[in-house]
Design a protein around this motif. Structure first.
Motif, PDB file in Angstrom:
ATOM      1  N   PRO A   9      30.394  36.203 -12.629  1.00 18.44           N
ATOM      2  CA  PRO A   9      29.512  35.369 -12.194  1.00 18.44           C
ATOM      3  C   PRO A   9      28.947  34.302 -13.338  1.00 18.44           C
ATOM      4  O   PRO A   9      28.222  33.277 -13.355  1.00 18.44           O
ATOM      5  CB  PRO A   9      28.374  35.810 -11.392  1.00 18.44           C
ATOM      6  N   LEU A  10      29.046  34.739 -14.443  1.00 21.73           N
ATOM      7  CA  LEU A  10      28.740  34.274 -15.672  1.00 21.73           C
ATOM      8  C   LEU A  10      29.564  33.041 -15.958  1.00 21.73           C
ATOM      9  O   LEU A  10      29.304  31.928 -16.831  1.00 21.73           O
ATOM     10  CB  LEU A  10      28.381  35.154 -16.874  1.00 21.73           C
ATOM     11  N   LYS A  11      30.658  32.936 -15.353  1.00 18.65           N
ATOM     12  CA  LYS A  11      31.579  31.738 -15.789  1.00 18.65           C
ATOM     13  C   LYS A  11      31.082  30.453 -15.430  1.00 18.65           C
ATOM     14  O   LYS A  11      30.278  30.158 -14.229  1.00 18.65           O
ATOM     15  CB  LYS A  11      32.849  31.828 -15.108  1.00 18.65           C
ATOM     16  N   GLY A  12      30.944  29.616 -16.267  1.00 16.57           N
ATOM     17  CA  GLY A  12      30.410  28.142 -16.408  1.00 16.57           C
ATOM     18  C   GLY A  12      29.049  28.004 -16.532  1.00 16.57           C
ATOM     19  O   GLY A  12      28.566  26.983 -16.789  1.00 16.57           O
ATOM     20  N   THR A  13      28.335  29.369 -16.879  1.00 12.44           N
ATOM     21  CA  THR A  13      26.868  29.313 -17.369  1.00 12.44           C
ATOM     22  C   THR A  13      26.581  28.774 -18.909  1.00 12.44           C
ATOM     23  O   THR A  13      27.693  29.073 -19.577  1.00 12.44           O
ATOM     24  CB  THR A  13      25.983  30.713 -17.180  1.00 12.44           C
ATOM     25  N   ARG A  14      25.510  28.558 -19.356  1.00 15.45           N
ATOM     26  CA  ARG A  14      25.402  28.018 -20.641  1.00 15.45           C
ATOM     27  C   ARG A  14      24.431  28.948 -21.443  1.00 15.45           C
ATOM     28  O   ARG A  14      23.352  29.203 -20.816  1.00 15.45           O
ATOM     29  CB  ARG A  14      24.942  26.599 -20.878  1.00 15.45           C
ATOM     30  N   THR A  15      24.496  29.351 -22.608  1.00 17.76           N
ATOM     31  CA  THR A  15      23.520  29.970 -23.368  1.00 17.76           C
ATOM     32  C   THR A  15      22.759  28.869 -24.290  1.00 17.76           C
ATOM     33  O   THR A  15      23.177  28.032 -24.727  1.00 17.76           O
ATOM     34  CB  THR A  15      24.273  31.084 -24.402  1.00 17.76           C
ATOM     35  N   VAL A  16      21.446  29.040 -24.188  1.00 18.71           N
ATOM     36  CA  VAL A  16      20.775  27.980 -24.674  1.00 18.71           C
ATOM     37  C   VAL A  16      19.980  28.526 -25.956  1.00 18.71           C
ATOM     38  O   VAL A  16      19.398  29.465 -25.959  1.00 18.71           O
ATOM     39  CB  VAL A  16      19.535  27.476 -23.791  1.00 18.71           C
ATOM     40  N   ALA A  17      20.149  27.889 -26.968  1.00 17.29           N
ATOM     41  CA  ALA A  17      19.416  28.487 -28.461  1.00 17.29           C
ATOM     42  C   ALA A  17      18.075  28.180 -28.398  1.00 17.29           C
ATOM     43  O   ALA A  17      17.949  26.907 -28.030  1.00 17.29           O
ATOM     44  CB  ALA A  17      20.533  27.996 -29.524  1.00 17.29           C
ATOM     45  N   ASP A  18      17.193  28.819 -29.083  1.00 19.65           N
ATOM     46  CA  ASP A  18      15.813  28.331 -29.380  1.00 19.65           C
ATOM     47  C   ASP A  18      15.809  28.054 -30.706  1.00 19.65           C
ATOM     48  O   ASP A  18      14.430  27.269 -31.125  1.00 19.65           O
ATOM     49  CB  ASP A  18      14.973  29.682 -29.274  1.00 19.65           C
ATOM     50  N   VAL A  19      16.572  28.175 -31.683  1.00 21.09           N
ATOM     51  CA  VAL A  19      16.426  27.920 -33.217  1.00 21.09           C
ATOM     52  C   VAL A  19      17.672  26.979 -33.462  1.00 21.09           C
ATOM     53  O   VAL A  19      18.738  27.421 -33.066  1.00 21.09           O
ATOM     54  CB  VAL A  19      16.295  29.047 -33.883  1.00 21.09           C
TER      55      VAL A  19
END
Length: 430
Positions: A392-402
């Motif tokens: 289910p992670l397919k197509g999701t995005r990781t968002v960076a804080d720095v």
């Protein structure tokens, strides 16, 4: 327009480089059964197979690859199909010895390894376009095709050639880039040590000199070499887009490894349909978890924040460093899932079945020499199940804080000769 994800892959990618040509065909069906057991969803095929696909000039044999791709499709496994242009056949070099690269010391390297290519050579460009076109025409509609994999690790092991063909190409690049030899003199500071040029014809590649050469010239040659490699990728990519529309095209990057510090991946990221990366742990005392995190985050940035794919890493030890320790229990899963957590849409390895012969026979694999009664195999099967659950992670995005500013041209400049300290490593400071 091609997709930016492997076609037909509903979950995350799990698998590795598959080289069935190294094994009797009787082994192939066993491979399929074990791949299903391990949860393999995609494999990379054909990357080093030019000599088998075109055993003599213009004579093609695709029958064995037809059978491999058909088997993969029958077993529900997608194919990352390679163009084998990283390893031209022996017959090609016999006809075109000038396509072998020349070192900065003036030594022409020989056939017998991989990547022995002068990327400015016209005969290489013609021959590589030919095999790429043949593959595209034959497999554009094959149901196993998930994506195209051009070449392999551009810049490894040869990032620049210093032959006479490259000298001509370099002069053309300088003229396009600067417009006049006066502008080159100004940019390079050739008034220092009397290096001023009167015409483009006087300029040569930065070959070995009695002491350190002009650093600006060396930096521009790295830019030129990077652009030349990228020209060849784009040429193959465009053939694939034209003849096999819809299938995404990639090539495997190595964003944070010193083995491939020769490419400007910001520029390369704009040319691929899917950003992919290879990552191997360096065991010389540096903090490997820092390099892994940087490589994954940097690759995600090259992808513009979009999902990317870890196309190669190792199940255990590699074989090309001075010391190659095996990974500890659980380390393979930790490394793999760390890449997924930082945006990779799966975890791929080099390679599926460990080689019996050749330069990488001691390099670990998903199916090791010890077979299925081994810790590595059991961990591979466990990881495959974990990767399936994470679908289910397919197509999701990781968002960076720095954010960290990274520039390849600056890195190249920092690694030139005669600098304040050779101990400085920008990657550690990042």
């Amino acid at each position: 327009m091609p997709e930016n994800t492997p076609t037909g892959l509903t979950g995350l990618a799990f698998g590795g480089d598959y080289n069935p040509e190294q094994w009797p065909e009787s082994v192939w069906r066993e491979d399929m059964a074990l791949m299903r057991e391990a949860g393999v969803t995609m494999v990379s095929v054909g990357i080093f197979s030019w000599a088998l696909l075109e055993p003599s000039p213009g004579a093609y044999d695709f029958a064995w690859l037809d059978r491999v791709l058909d088997l993969l499709h029958e077993n529900g496994i997608r194919a990352d199909l390679g163009t084998p242009t990283v390893a031209p056949p022996a017959w090609f070099y016999r006809a075109h010895p000038e396509a072998l690269p020349v070192t900065a010391e003036g030594v022409r390297q020989e056939f017998g390894s991989r990547g022995a290519i002068c990327h400015s050579n016209a005969a290489y460009r013609e021959a590589s376009s030919g095999i790429t076109g043949q593959l595209a025409r034959r497999y554009a509609q094959h149901p196993a095709l998930a994506m195209w994999h051009v070449h392999n690790e551009f810049g490894v092991p040869v990032s620049a050639c210093y032959c006479s063909s490259c000298a001509v190409h370099f002069r053309d690049w300088l003229q396009t880039t600067y417009g006049s030899v006066e502008a080159v003199n100004e940019a390079w500071g050739t008034a220092f040590w009397g290096q001023r040029y009167g015409s483009f014809a006087e300029i040569e590649p930065p070959r070995v000199t009695p002491t350190v050469g002009n650093p600006a010239q060396a930096l521009d040659y790295r830019r030129f070499a990077d652009a030349t490699l990228r020209e060849n990728f784009v040429r193959e990519r465009d053939i694939l887009h034209r003849l096999a529309p819809g299938a995404p095209v990639t090539t495997n990057f190595m964003t944070a490894l010193s083995q491939c510090d020769s490419l400007d991946y910001w520029a390369w990221g704009r040319e691929v349909d899917i950003v992919t990366n290879d990552h191997y742990l360096i065991t010389d005392g540096r903090r490997t978890h820092v390099n892994l995190a940087m490589a994954a985050d940097l690759t995600r940035s090259v992808a513009g924040g979009a999902p990317w794919l870890l196309l190669e890493h190792s199940t255990s030890g590699v074989n090309w460093q001075p010391r190659n320790p095996a990974k500890a229990p659980g380390q393979m899963a930790r490394n793999s899932l760390a890449h997924v957590a930082r945006g990779s849409e799966g975890a791929m390895f080099f390679q599926w079945r460990q080689s019996r012969r050749g330069a990488e026979k001691f390099h670990s694999a998903m199916l090791p020499h010890a077979g299925t009664d081994s810790r590595v195999w059991r961990e591979v099967v466990e990881l495959g199940a974990s990767i399936e659950q994470l679908g289910p992670l397919k197509g999701t995005r990781t968002v960076a804080d720095v954010a960290v500013l990274w520039d390849w041209h600056s890195w190249w400049a920092q690694t030139l000769q005669w600098r304040p300290s050779e101990d400085h490593d920008a990657r550690e400071r990042a």
